[in-house]
Each structure stands twice: as structure tokens, then as C-alpha cells.
Motif scaffolding. Sequence first.
Motif, PDB file in Angstrom:
ATOM      1  N   ARG A   1       0.953  -1.356  -0.063  1.00  0.00           N
ATOM      2  CA  ARG A   1      -0.070  -0.064   0.589  1.00  0.00           C
ATOM      3  C   ARG A   1       1.006   1.346  -0.270  1.00  0.00           C
ATOM      4  O   ARG A   1       2.342   1.172   0.599  1.00  0.00           O
ATOM      5  N   PRO A   2       0.186   1.873  -0.689  1.00  0.00           N
ATOM      6  CA  PRO A   2       1.141   3.648  -0.046  1.00  0.00           C
ATOM      7  C   PRO A   2       1.268   3.716   1.294  1.00  0.00           C
ATOM      8  O   PRO A   2       0.292   3.868   1.831  1.00  0.00           O
ATOM      9  N   HIS A   3       2.478   4.070   1.117  1.00  0.00           N
ATOM     10  CA  HIS A   3       2.753   4.806   2.476  1.00  0.00           C
ATOM     11  C   HIS A   3       4.023   5.601   2.407  1.00  0.00           C
ATOM     12  O   HIS A   3       4.500   5.716   2.055  1.00  0.00           O
ATOM     13  N   ALA A   4       3.954   6.437   3.965  1.00  0.00           N
ATOM     14  CA  ALA A   4       5.180   7.663   4.053  1.00  0.00           C
ATOM     15  C   ALA A   4       6.616   6.629   4.745  1.00  0.00           C
ATOM     16  O   ALA A   4       6.375   5.521   4.873  1.00  0.00           O
ATOM     17  N   ILE A   5       7.855   7.149   4.061  1.00  0.00           N
ATOM     18  CA  ILE A   5       8.560   6.238   4.361  1.00  0.00           C
ATOM     19  C   ILE A   5       9.986   7.130   5.192  1.00  0.00           C
ATOM     20  O   ILE A   5      10.487   8.752   4.486  1.00  0.00           O
TER      21      ILE A   5
ATOM     22  N   ALA B   1      16.326  13.734   2.752  1.00  0.00           N
ATOM     23  CA  ALA B   1      14.705  14.765   2.470  1.00  0.00           C
ATOM     24  C   ALA B   1      14.069  13.740   4.470  1.00  0.00           C
ATOM     25  O   ALA B   1      14.753  12.783   4.500  1.00  0.00           O
ATOM     26  N   ARG B   2      13.156  14.488   5.027  1.00  0.00           N
ATOM     27  CA  ARG B   2      13.176  14.121   6.244  1.00  0.00           C
ATOM     28  C   ARG B   2      11.850  12.839   5.624  1.00  0.00           C
ATOM     29  O   ARG B   2      11.178  12.162   6.355  1.00  0.00           O
ATOM     30  N   ARG B   3      10.981  12.838   4.774  1.00  0.00           N
ATOM     31  CA  ARG B   3       9.902  11.937   4.850  1.00  0.00           C
ATOM     32  C   ARG B   3       9.752  11.710   3.290  1.00  0.00           C
ATOM     33  O   ARG B   3       9.800  12.674   2.416  1.00  0.00           O
ATOM     34  N   VAL B   4       9.459  10.373   2.737  1.00  0.00           N
ATOM     35  CA  VAL B   4       9.020  10.313   1.446  1.00  0.00           C
ATOM     36  C   VAL B   4       7.797   9.402   1.210  1.00  0.00           C
ATOM     37  O   VAL B   4       7.307   8.933   1.956  1.00  0.00           O
ATOM     38  N   GLN B   5       7.606   9.235  -0.144  1.00  0.00           N
ATOM     39  CA  GLN B   5       6.180   9.060   0.141  1.00  0.00           C
ATOM     40  C   GLN B   5       6.047   7.631  -1.196  1.00  0.00           C
ATOM     41  O   GLN B   5       6.729   8.272  -2.208  1.00  0.00           O
ATOM     42  N   HIS B   6       5.688   6.331  -0.678  1.00  0.00           N
ATOM     43  CA  HIS B   6       5.765   5.817  -1.403  1.00  0.00           C
ATOM     44  C   HIS B   6       4.607   4.651  -2.080  1.00  0.00           C
ATOM     45  O   HIS B   6       3.447   4.903  -1.691  1.00  0.00           O
ATOM     46  N   PRO B   7       5.073   5.544  -3.366  1.00  0.00           N
ATOM     47  CA  PRO B   7       3.450   5.063  -3.870  1.00  0.00           C
ATOM     48  C   PRO B   7       2.592   3.620  -4.361  1.00  0.00           C
ATOM     49  O   PRO B   7       1.173   4.252  -4.880  1.00  0.00           O
ATOM     50  N   GLY B   8       3.248   2.280  -3.662  1.00  0.00           N
ATOM     51  CA  GLY B   8       2.301   1.379  -3.812  1.00  0.00           C
ATOM     52  C   GLY B   8       2.722   0.447  -4.930  1.00  0.00           C
ATOM     53  O   GLY B   8       3.651   1.377  -5.785  1.00  0.00           O
TER      54      GLY B   8
END
Length: 173
Positions: free
Chosen positions: A107-111, A130-137
Motif C-alpha cells: 500500500r502507499p505509505h510514508a518512509i 529528505a525527512r520523509r518520502v511517499q512510497h506510491p505502493g
Amino acid sequence: MIRVDGIEETAAAFDALDKKVRRRVLPKVARAGGALQLKEARRTVPRVNRHLASSLALVIRRYAGAAVAVIGQDTNKVPRGKKRKTAGGISGSGAAAPIHLVENPVRPHAIRPTSATQLRFTSHGQVIYARRVQHPGHRGTSSLARAAASTQGTAQAAAERKLAEELAKEAGP
């Protein structure tokens, strides 16, 4: 779950064997069928970084008097040409992507970083922090299940041939 047609007849033939003969023969029979499925699985897994297919392995396990061929990832396998395990892959700990992250849907989630304040990665030749990236799933490939389903008949036939061959050897000249 994958259903194998004709398994009842094969199981009846196995049950008719002597216990010592069964212990010697069954792993060979399981390996004969599993080898075809391993070859197909290596052919169908996605070419993420060219190491995923070579990290797949066949292991024979014994469960309650039966021998089962298990295809999975050998996490200790070093890619050909490499002297030792190097950083790489998804987790940074090995050369091949972990198979469960490729096979199953994600699922899409933040890393977020676990032990540092920022993530560091390279994209198009640039180092990015980056402090956070968004995985698209992603949907998952299900390539191992597809390989097992597509080789079901040939793997069973190979196992039955091996069983007949081994039983002929056991019977003697």
C-alpha cells in the motif's frame, strides 16, 4: 493455495512404499518437480536489479514423512562476480530486493528515517536528502504463484518419472 490434480494417486503410491525407501526416494522426487518450478520462477520474476532471480533457491523440507520442495529467497546468496555481500537492494543490506516486497502488494505509505534525522538517496545522479518520502505502493507481481501454476503439469510428470526411476533402482536388477 495451489491445487495439484492427480495428487491423490501419487500420494497412494507414496504410502505403499517402505519407510526407508520413502525417506531416500521422496526428497529426490520433490527436487525433480521443484527444479522445473524454480527454473520457471527465475524466468518470470521481474528484473529489478538482475540479482532477484539468482537469489531464488530450492530447499527440500520434510513434514510428517513427506518431502516438500520449497522455493524461496536465499538471503545469504552473493551475486556472481561479487566477493562479498555489498550494500544495495531495497533495504541496503543485500544485493537482491526482498522477494516478499516484490511478490506481494504494498500500500502507499510514508518512509521516514529510523536512526537518522534525514533520508539520503540518489535520484538521476543527484544526492537527495529528505525527512520523509511517499512510497506510491504497487500491485505485486505474484510471479512465484504464476510459475507454480504454469508448471504444475510438467512438474508433476517429472516427479512421477523420477519416482518410477527411483523405484526401479530400489527394486534392483
